[in-house]
Design a protein around this motif. Structure first.
Motif, mmCIF file in Angstrom:
data_model
loop_
_atom_site.group_PDB
_atom_site.id
_atom_site.type_symbol
_atom_site.label_atom_id
_atom_site.label_comp_id
_atom_site.label_asym_id
_atom_site.label_seq_id
_atom_site.Cartn_x
_atom_site.Cartn_y
_atom_site.Cartn_z
ATOM 1 N N GLU A 90 0.826 -1.206 0.000
ATOM 2 C CA GLU A 90 0.000 0.000 0.000
ATOM 3 C C GLU A 90 0.866 1.263 0.000
ATOM 4 N N LEU A 91 1.989 1.219 0.692
ATOM 5 C CA LEU A 91 2.902 2.362 0.718
ATOM 6 C C LEU A 91 3.586 2.544 -0.632
ATOM 7 N N ALA A 93 2.285 2.012 -3.409
ATOM 8 C CA ALA A 93 1.276 2.539 -4.336
ATOM 9 C C ALA A 93 0.867 3.977 -4.034
ATOM 10 N N MET A 94 1.378 4.566 -2.951
ATOM 11 C CA MET A 94 0.992 5.929 -2.603
ATOM 12 C C MET A 94 1.466 6.926 -3.661
ATOM 13 N N ASP A 95 0.696 8.018 -3.816
ATOM 14 C CA ASP A 95 1.072 9.066 -4.755
ATOM 15 C C ASP A 95 2.246 9.890 -4.236
ATOM 16 N N SER A 96 2.300 10.074 -2.918
ATOM 17 C CA SER A 96 3.344 10.899 -2.321
ATOM 18 C C SER A 96 3.807 10.290 -1.002
ATOM 19 N N GLU A 97 5.091 10.475 -0.695
ATOM 20 C CA GLU A 97 5.626 9.988 0.576
ATOM 21 C C GLU A 97 4.923 10.647 1.757
ATOM 22 N N ASN A 98 4.445 11.864 1.570
ATOM 23 C CA ASN A 98 3.780 12.589 2.660
ATOM 24 C C ASN A 98 2.545 11.859 3.174
ATOM 25 N N GLU A 99 1.962 10.985 2.340
ATOM 26 C CA GLU A 99 0.757 10.273 2.740
ATOM 27 C C GLU A 99 0.992 9.315 3.906
ATOM 28 N N ILE A 100 2.237 8.929 4.127
ATOM 29 C CA ILE A 100 2.526 8.000 5.224
ATOM 30 C C ILE A 100 2.196 8.634 6.574
ATOM 31 N N ASN A 102 -0.367 10.207 7.403
ATOM 32 C CA ASN A 102 -1.779 10.033 7.738
ATOM 33 C C ASN A 102 -2.232 8.574 7.679
ATOM 34 N N TYR A 103 -1.292 7.659 7.457
ATOM 35 C CA TYR A 103 -1.654 6.242 7.372
ATOM 36 C C TYR A 103 -2.020 5.723 8.765
ATOM 37 N N ASN A 104 -3.018 4.863 8.830
ATOM 38 C CA ASN A 104 -3.463 4.310 10.107
ATOM 39 C C ASN A 104 -2.659 3.053 10.451
ATOM 40 N N PHE A 105 -1.683 3.202 11.352
ATOM 41 C CA PHE A 105 -0.856 2.073 11.777
ATOM 42 C C PHE A 105 -1.365 1.439 13.077
ATOM 43 N N ASP A 106 -2.547 1.804 13.504
ATOM 44 C CA ASP A 106 -3.102 1.248 14.735
ATOM 45 C C ASP A 106 -3.199 -0.275 14.640
ATOM 46 N N TYR A 128 11.896 5.262 8.532
ATOM 47 C CA TYR A 128 10.725 5.342 9.407
ATOM 48 C C TYR A 128 10.770 4.167 10.391
ATOM 49 N N ARG A 129 10.392 4.442 11.632
ATOM 50 C CA ARG A 129 10.283 3.373 12.628
ATOM 51 C C ARG A 129 8.940 3.520 13.348
ATOM 52 N N TRP A 130 8.098 2.505 13.164
ATOM 53 C CA TRP A 130 6.804 2.486 13.829
ATOM 54 C C TRP A 130 6.930 1.685 15.120
ATOM 55 N N VAL A 131 6.623 2.346 16.259
ATOM 56 C CA VAL A 131 6.688 1.701 17.578
ATOM 57 C C VAL A 131 5.261 1.507 18.068
ATOM 58 N N GLU A 132 4.792 0.271 18.010
ATOM 59 C CA GLU A 132 3.401 -0.014 18.347
ATOM 60 C C GLU A 132 3.071 0.365 19.785
ATOM 61 N N GLU A 133 3.981 0.069 20.725
ATOM 62 C CA GLU A 133 3.728 0.334 22.141
ATOM 63 C C GLU A 133 3.487 1.823 22.401
#
Length: 256
Positions: A90-91, A93-100, A102-106, A128-133
């Motif tokens: 999905e990333l 396929a994004m039009d712009s990197e800026n869209e990340i 607003n992406y819902n990583f919940d 990028y580093r997504w920290v779930e906690e």
């Protein structure tokens, strides 16, 4: 997964090499193939379990690679809402990197993402580093003048990761010379992903081509950019080798 290295090339180009480490219980991945999402042509190897991927390129000149874990090993909080391999698609396929932003990583498991985009006559590299906690996405702009190595936080302690950084620095300083052909540089980095750590008598669990009772390195993927050439069209190439099936492939993606 996995181990990832980045090496800058002349004319603002790059070489990215990935070693995918997986458990023995996972199905074999399929060789890279083309697909279309959001009107964007994407080339990626296909995960055998969830159908997503860990690395891919697009016709816009985008290259993404995802590693499990963020800054340190985390406790898994299953079930998760979506596979990280599907998120990578999905990333891509994004039009712009800026869209990340607003992406819902919940309810998505922690990960590290390396995002490379073609920008006019240059390339940008973002970590990028997504920290779930913490429910937080960390962003870091990375200078593309230098070489880097990343090791998955879920598989490698900070001590092992630091050792690997030292091996990578030694390897690149010894073998990489100014004026080398791209094919030579490609072979040098491929060889590092196969032999890195052996000379230092590292354990099989620590080596770049990792092995342990539960799994190990299952495939190698290498991406090279050919941008800003006066004689040829801009393109990305992807070389892939599956260590389990012994199947390999080489593909090109013209960049529009």
């Amino acid at each position: 997964m996995c181990t990832l290295t980045f090496v800058p090339l002349e004319n603002n180009n790059f070489l990215l090499t990935s070693s995918r480490d997986e458990q023995k219980t996972r199905k074999n991945s399929e060789l890279p193939s083309f697909t279309k999402l959001n009107n964007k042509q994407i080339l990626r190897p296909v995960d055998g379990d969830a159908g997503g991927s860990w690395i891919g390129i697009t016709q816009t000149g985008r290259t993404l690679c995802l590693l499990n874990g963020a800054f340190q090993k985390h406790n898994r909080n299953t079930p998760y809402r979506k596979s990280r391999g599907i998120i990578l698609m999905e990333l891509l396929a994004m039009d712009s990197e800026n869209e990340i932003e607003n992406y819902n990583f919940d309810k998505i498991e922690s990960f590290t993402l390396i995002w490379i985009d073609k920008k006019s006559n240059a390339v940008s590299l973002t970590e990028y580093r997504w920290v779930e906690e913490e429910n937080k996405l960390y962003k870091k702009n990375v200078d593309t003048k230098y070489a880097y190595i990343w090791s998955s936080a879920t598989l490698y302690t900070s001590e092992i990761a630091e050792k690997r950084e030292e091996w990578f620095e030694e390897w690149t300083e010894f073998y990489l010379k100014k004026g080398q052909k791209i094919d030579t540089i490609s072979q040098i980095l491929w060889h590092f992903h196969v032999k890195g750590g052996e000379k230092q008598n590292a354990t099989p669990r620590e080596q770049i081509l990792m092995q342990d009772p539960h799994g190990g390195t299952v495939s190698l993927t290498q991406i090279i950019s050919y941008f800003n050439s006066k004689s040829t069209k801009d393109k990305l190439t992807m070389k892939h080798y599956n260590l389990n099936t012994l199947k390999s492939s080489f593909d090109e993606m013209l960049v529009k």
